[in-house]
Design a protein around this motif. Sequence first.
Motif, PDB file in Angstrom:
ATOM      1  N   ALA A 199       0.835  -1.207   0.000  1.00 19.55           N
ATOM      2  CA  ALA A 199       0.000   0.000   0.000  1.00 19.55           C
ATOM      3  C   ALA A 199       0.867   1.252   0.000  1.00 19.55           C
ATOM      4  O   ALA A 199       0.504   2.273  -0.603  1.00 19.55           O
ATOM      5  N   ALA A 200       2.013   1.181   0.658  1.00 21.18           N
ATOM      6  CA  ALA A 200       2.933   2.318   0.680  1.00 21.18           C
ATOM      7  C   ALA A 200       3.444   2.639  -0.717  1.00 21.18           C
ATOM      8  O   ALA A 200       3.501   3.807  -1.119  1.00 21.18           O
ATOM      9  N   TRP A 203       0.698   4.267  -2.684  1.00 23.76           N
ATOM     10  CA  TRP A 203       0.449   5.662  -2.288  1.00 23.76           C
ATOM     11  C   TRP A 203       1.524   6.579  -2.838  1.00 23.76           C
ATOM     12  O   TRP A 203       1.236   7.659  -3.348  1.00 23.76           O
ATOM     13  N   ARG A 204       2.783   6.155  -2.743  1.00 20.77           N
ATOM     14  CA  ARG A 204       3.868   6.973  -3.312  1.00 20.77           C
ATOM     15  C   ARG A 204       3.634   7.208  -4.807  1.00 20.77           C
ATOM     16  O   ARG A 204       3.800   8.341  -5.300  1.00 20.77           O
ATOM     17  N   SER A 206       0.806   7.225  -6.376  1.00 17.55           N
ATOM     18  CA  SER A 206      -0.352   8.113  -6.569  1.00 17.55           C
ATOM     19  C   SER A 206       0.016   9.573  -6.361  1.00 17.55           C
ATOM     20  O   SER A 206      -0.644  10.473  -6.899  1.00 17.55           O
ATOM     21  N   GLN A 207       1.051   9.823  -5.570  1.00 14.06           N
ATOM     22  CA  GLN A 207       1.484  11.194  -5.285  1.00 14.06           C
ATOM     23  C   GLN A 207       2.689  11.614  -6.129  1.00 14.06           C
ATOM     24  O   GLN A 207       3.252  12.698  -5.911  1.00 14.06           O
ATOM     25  N   CYS A 278      -7.974  12.633   5.797  1.00 15.67           N
ATOM     26  CA  CYS A 278      -8.496  11.394   5.216  1.00 15.67           C
ATOM     27  C   CYS A 278      -9.040  10.493   6.319  1.00 15.67           C
ATOM     28  O   CYS A 278      -8.822  10.730   7.511  1.00 15.67           O
ATOM     29  N   ASP A 282      -7.190   4.982   5.591  1.00 17.37           N
ATOM     30  CA  ASP A 282      -6.193   5.319   4.577  1.00 17.37           C
ATOM     31  C   ASP A 282      -4.822   5.626   5.174  1.00 17.37           C
ATOM     32  O   ASP A 282      -3.834   5.736   4.432  1.00 17.37           O
ATOM     33  N   ALA A 285      -1.233   3.174   5.076  1.00 22.24           N
ATOM     34  CA  ALA A 285      -0.449   3.241   3.838  1.00 22.24           C
ATOM     35  C   ALA A 285       0.440   4.475   3.822  1.00 22.24           C
ATOM     36  O   ALA A 285       1.605   4.420   3.399  1.00 22.24           O
ATOM     37  N   ILE A 286      -0.082   5.588   4.315  1.00 24.46           N
ATOM     38  CA  ILE A 286       0.683   6.841   4.303  1.00 24.46           C
ATOM     39  C   ILE A 286       1.825   6.787   5.311  1.00 24.46           C
ATOM     40  O   ILE A 286       2.965   7.149   5.004  1.00 24.46           O
ATOM     41  N   ALA A 289       4.516   4.631   3.998  1.00 28.05           N
ATOM     42  CA  ALA A 289       5.270   5.216   2.887  1.00 28.05           C
ATOM     43  C   ALA A 289       6.274   6.263   3.344  1.00 28.05           C
ATOM     44  O   ALA A 289       7.227   6.575   2.619  1.00 28.05           O
TER      45      ALA A 289
END
Length: 395
Positions: A199-200, A203-204, A206-207, A278, A282, A285-286, A289
């Motif tokens: 998930a990390a 997320w990376r 996605s950003q 958020c 969620d 994952a953040i 990351a």
Amino acid sequence: MAKKLKILHYIAVYAPAWQFGGPVLSVSQLCEGLVALGHQVEVFTSTAGLNDHPECPINQPIIRNGVKVTYFQQQAGLGINCPDMEQAVIARAKEFDIIHITGVWQRTSAAACKAAKSQGVPYVISPRGALGPYSWGQKTIKKILYYLWQERFNVTNASAIHYTSKQELEECRWLKLSGMPFIVPNGLDTEFWQPNPEAAKAWRKSQNFSEDDFILLNVGRLHHKKGLDLLPQALAPLRHLNWRMVFVGGDDDGTKAKLQQKFESANLSDKVVFLERCEPKDLPAIYSAANLFLLPSRHENFGNVVVEALACGCPVVISDKVGLHDEVTDGGVGWVFPRVPAQWSQAIEDVIQFPAKTKELKPKSRVWIDDFFTSDKTSLTTINFYTQTIKNHYA
């Protein structure tokens, strides 16, 4: 076999009103932990912050994650005005073995304190940092007057006072409250809060962050109390290094605009990202990351985000005004500094240039979390204190 207790948790805002900060999550997790131990838990709360949650019906109980919760209709007025909630505790206080009231300076709390006192039911108050020096420094005259008029009755008649850290207890000693003091940290669901490498990575991506970007993270509401204005000063000397600063949280008091201006003045705007608040689901994952979590608060009674970050394998740098700073230092699971920008600059630079320092902490941090902050342990400790409080009350 120990008696199963009937417990009322009385709190002005409750899950899923996450925008109100840490107590919403920590209290809901405590209630769910108490239910898991076999106790009967009800929650009285308001509809504040729940306009977008039709699954929370008004003035009728529902079962949320095993907990019986009633959301009473918030009315117009100063603060959180909820007459139906107040009437409910007056009508039903006698049904419970103990009442746990979260929050001070809340207009709804007085009804619960008076009902418990008049009906002979022991009650616990959790100040959640609101009796600490930072709080007293905000609107001081109003607070003194309100304390003399109302809040003094509430806290001095409590059978017990719940603190979340050693720091919070020490900050309140000058009030000389007669209720039994006890410290129970906020617990968390360690099956939920854990590292999630896949998930990390997602997320990376996605950003638009690369695997090599060193992610500095802060999660929580953007507010003066959080001391985030230290970060532009601390990060300015590190412009040449490969880092990105990520803020996740809603703006409470105009702090976001002030931060953006300070980062722009320091020529750091391209290295900073602001993301909206958020849902808790969620966040693992953040945290997973990120490379380093930063919390330079002016005051925290506890610091939920600290244990969340550590549980997800993200090392922390926090100020010595965060309630958990003694525990973090004693556990050797992070770095604690006063709010001096130069010291933060040096610490962050060291971690970026020598990432092995954080790798050494990760397994140790998880053991520390499992030893002290699991929901089952904190819930069991809370029950033990409830039982002692009840025994003392009727002695």
